[in-house]
Design a protein around this motif. Structure first.
Motif, PDB file in Angstrom:
ATOM      1  N   ALA A 144      34.543  12.880  41.333  1.00  0.00           N
ATOM      2  CA  ALA A 144      33.579  13.372  40.329  1.00  0.00           C
ATOM      3  C   ALA A 144      32.179  13.434  40.933  1.00  0.00           C
ATOM      4  O   ALA A 144      31.433  14.396  40.726  1.00  0.00           O
ATOM      5  N   ARG A 147      31.939  16.422  43.405  1.00  0.00           N
ATOM      6  CA  ARG A 147      31.813  17.712  42.719  1.00  0.00           C
ATOM      7  C   ARG A 147      30.419  17.919  42.154  1.00  0.00           C
ATOM      8  O   ARG A 147      29.914  19.034  42.132  1.00  0.00           O
ATOM      9  N   ILE A 177      29.915  15.574  31.809  1.00  0.00           N
ATOM     10  CA  ILE A 177      30.002  16.077  33.184  1.00  0.00           C
ATOM     11  C   ILE A 177      28.773  15.550  33.933  1.00  0.00           C
ATOM     12  O   ILE A 177      27.636  15.830  33.550  1.00  0.00           O
TER      13      ILE A 177
END
Length: 180
Positions: A144, A147, A177
């Motif tokens: 995560a 990214r 996110i």
């Protein structure tokens, strides 16, 4: 904020000398000379230093009297050169410049101290910790972070910012996110 011996002497002479006639300034020069000599002799003596009524560092006291003697001499010379009957600190351009400089330094020190206190107050609310994440969760965290172009620590910090504690004490985080 720490003032030098010269700063202390300039401030003291400026306050004490305001409105002082030339004859009294000459007396102040003579008295400062005596005090400077006495404190210097006390430093050179081999016996124990006699502290008198006020406990003070003998070296610091000698420095202060030397600085005060120098400042009184400067004021006396200024008065003689300018033909002043009395000392007026506001007309003393060098003394006024030094006083303004001390005021600026004092204001900066107060501002810096206030900023430091505010920083300490803010830091008191921060929590720093070390988190050991199991291998599987660690891989997901690193993916995560990769990214999002963040470090795993930055993702954990964003996660912590979104923590919600329910009435029953349950801790949860809504899906999000990670981003810059």
């Amino acid at each position: 904020m720490i003032w030098s011996s010269e700063d202390i002497a300039r401030d003291a002479v400026r306050r004490q000398g305001a409105g002082m006639p030339a004859a009294r300034v000459a007396e102040a020069v003579a008295q400062a000379a005596v005090r400077e000599r006495e404190t210097a002799e006390e430093l050179r003596s081999e016996g124990p230093v006699e502290r008198g009524l006020v406990a003070s560092d003998p070296e610091e006291l000698a420095e202060r009297w030397a600085a005060q003697h120098g400042e009184w001499r400067r004021v006396q010379a200024l008065m003689e050169a300018s033909g002043w009957a009395v000392y007026e600190p506001e007309r003393d351009s060098a003394g006024s410049a030094w006083a303004a400089e001390r005021t600026v330094r004092r204001e900066r020190a107060i501002t810096a101290h206030a900023a430091h206190l505010e920083q300490r107050r803010a830091a008191a609310d921060e929590v720093q910790g070390e988190v050991w994440v199991p291998a599987g969760a660690g891989r997901l965290l690193r993916q995560a972070a990769s990214r999002a172009g963040l470090t795993p620590q930055e993702v954990l910090a964003q996660l912590a910012e979104r923590v919600v504690v329910g009435e029953n004490g349950a801790v949860s985080v809504a899906p999000f996110i990670p981003s810059h």
